[in-house]
Scaffold this active site. Structure first.
Site, PDB file in Angstrom:
ATOM      1  N   HIS A 474      -1.710  26.420  14.672  1.00  0.00           N
ATOM      2  CA  HIS A 474      -2.062  25.214  13.935  1.00  0.00           C
ATOM      3  C   HIS A 474      -3.514  24.798  14.168  1.00  0.00           C
ATOM      4  CE1 HIS A 474      -0.760  22.140  11.278  1.00  0.00           C
ATOM      5  NE2 HIS A 474       0.508  22.136  11.651  1.00  0.00           N
ATOM      6  N   ASP A 478      -4.066  24.149   8.550  1.00  0.00           N
ATOM      7  CA  ASP A 478      -2.970  23.197   8.398  1.00  0.00           C
ATOM      8  C   ASP A 478      -1.845  23.830   7.587  1.00  0.00           C
ATOM      9  OD1 ASP A 478      -4.351  21.198   9.808  1.00  0.00           O
ATOM     10  OD2 ASP A 478      -5.478  20.644   8.002  1.00  0.00           O
TER      11      ASP A 478
END
Length: 503
Positions: A474, A478
């Site tokens: 992450h 995104d």
């Protein structure tokens, strides 16, 4: 005057710090040529043959088969001189110890020379009178008349990458690795009759794991008849022999039918926790444990998944293979889809440099794929997968899979991946949330393809459905980027013609 040179276990690169001796390829007294393989070792990444950079007579070996040695420990000593030159006359080191490569010089035929043992030269600290163990170091052995390794040998890498030879050290008085006594020429002379009585050549086994199981249970592999091709001894042969012998009284059997180690005589009554079998985390299993632990500790990962109708992809593959030529594998088609998706979403083909606090986007795709072997999970890497077509990918997957099965993958085959494709559908499961292969940023998982009810063109039909999952770092992107990547992969699976846009 004779010169005795010491050859140490080379720097294996890629963070590897130790290796286990699987099989000696030479014996004390043998004449070896420059870059002739002298020992087969197993590291956490692969099983390779180690070439010696010197030509001469082997005067001592360090460590028995099954011994684990750290990098830099002595492997053997070689006496170099005019009277012990190999047939090609090479008496100097190549200075190029690339494990598994060498300099490409053909190995000379092994032959023996009979030397006259002389009194060993020992440092005063190692003599028996001073409390030193007689097996603490190899004996220096000379011969009438004048008789190669490197202290900083080369590492694994592309052929041609070298590191200069280090200081040459005489073997006299060199301490052995704790617990391993070297076999010397003089000891070889005394035991020659015993060696001649043994069957010549190594015992053919399918993997080092089989050899280890037999060794830990005191089973002589030379007494077995292998059921594999050309008498190859399989794991099933070893387990059958151990079951036939029966477990010793009071010794519980493990899941594989092997006896657990005996408890010490003075041990306290075993508790349920102490009665289990301890399995060392080393070799490939240890390397996998370290890498996955680091990945889970460092990478904030997330997973998204989607079901896709793979009916058209299977039909496209069948049409390709019906047209003739080399067969195209389904894994190759999925890999081709991955490279096309990474071209659209390069954020997922990257790594994170936390020290510099930078995301490094990579300009090439080295595609790893998970492969389960008897030695554990390995991830071979297809180099420059983005430049290959489906046929080339199929051929490379086949080559690497066979090398993984036989345990002949090189460290170069197992390192440098930038993205991993994990086909866990071969285990009969639909989905998974895999752990990212550190230091990569993402992994695509593919489940089994099974017929399921599916709405196709407005009607309910039975279609071939697959679940795709993407685990991603992450920090590099995104959910929108990850979802876009996965949706594109699913679109290509459902409609392979979408790929034509990127061909």
């Amino acid at each position: 005057m004779a010169q005795v040179l010491e050859f140490k276990l080379p720097d294996l690169g890629e963070g590897l710090t130790e290796a286990e001796i699987v099989r000696w390829l030479v014996e004390v007294g043998d004449v070896v040529s420059v870059d002739q393989p002298v020992v087969e070792v197993e590291t956490a990444k692969a099983m390779v043959e180690v070439p010696c950079p010197y030509g001469g007579v082997v005067t001592a070996r360090f460590g028995e088969e099954g011994t684990e040695l750290p990098v830099g420990s002595p492997l053997l000593t070689v006496a170099v001189g005019g009277d012990t030159q190999t047939s090609d006359g090479a008496d100097e080191g190549s200075g190029n110890v690339l494990v598994g490569y060498g300099t490409g010089a053909p190995p000379a035929r092994r032959r023996r020379v009979r030397t006259s043992p002389v009194a060993p030269a020992r440092p005063a600290g190692n003599s028996p009178s001073n409390g030193g163990s007689p097996a603490a170091g190899p004996q220096a052995v000379g011969a009438s008349g004048p008789l190669g390794a490197s202290g900083a040998p080369g590492t694994f890498g592309a052929p041609g990458t070298e590191r200069g030879p280090g200081t040459r050290t005489a073997a006299s008085g060199r301490a052995a690795v704790p617990g391993t006594a070297p076999e010397t020429v003089s000891g070889r002379m005394d035991a020659r009759a015993l060696t001649d009585a043994r069957a010549t050549g190594p015992v053919a086994v399918i993997s080092p794991l089989v050899r280890r199981i037999a060794r830990e249970n005191g089973l002589d592999l030379r007494e077995l008849t292998g059921s594999g091709h050309d008498g190859l001894i399989l794991r099933a042969d070893v387990e059958l022999a151990l079951r036939s012998a029966g477990a010793a009284p009071g010794q519980p059997e493990t899941l594989t039918g092997l006896r657990a180690p005996e408890a010490p005589a003075a041990a306290t009554p075993a508790t349920p926790a102490a009665a289990g079998t301890r399995v060392p985390l080393r070799g490939i299993r240890g390397a996998v444990a370290d890498k996955l632990s680091r990945s889970r500790h460092e990478i904030p990962d997330a997973t998204c998944w989607v079901d896709a109708d793979a009916t058209e992809l299977l039909a496209a593959r069948a049409a390709m293979n019906a047209a003739g030529g080399p067969k195209i594998s389904l894994l190759a088609l999925l890999a081709r889809i991955c490279t096309a998706a990474l071209a659209r979403h390069p954020e997922l083909n990257s790594t994170v440099d936390m020290e510099a606090r930078e995301i490094v986007r990579l300009g090439h795709v080295h595609l790893g794929f998970a492969a389960q072997t008897e030695r554990g999970l390995v991830v071979p890497v297809v180099r420059d997968a983005h430049t290959r077509d489906a046929q080339s990918l199929s051929a490379e997957f086949a080559r690497l899979t066979e090398a993984a099965r036989t345990g002949t993958l090189t460290p170069g085959d197992l390192t440098g991946g930038t993205f991993t494709l994990n086909n866990y559908g071969v285990f009969g499961v639909d989905g998974s949330t895999p752990i990212i292969n550190h230091p990569e940023a993402a992994m695509l998982g593919v489940g089994r393809i099974v017929p399921k009810p599916w709405v196709h063109q407005g009607e309910l039909a039975v279609r071939q459905v697959v679940q795709l999952s993407l685990t991603f770092d992450h920090r590099v992107c995104d959910g929108g980027t990850a979802g876009g990547f996965l949706r594109y992969v699913a679109d290509c699976v459902e409609q392979p013609a979408v790929l034509l846009r990127s061909l």
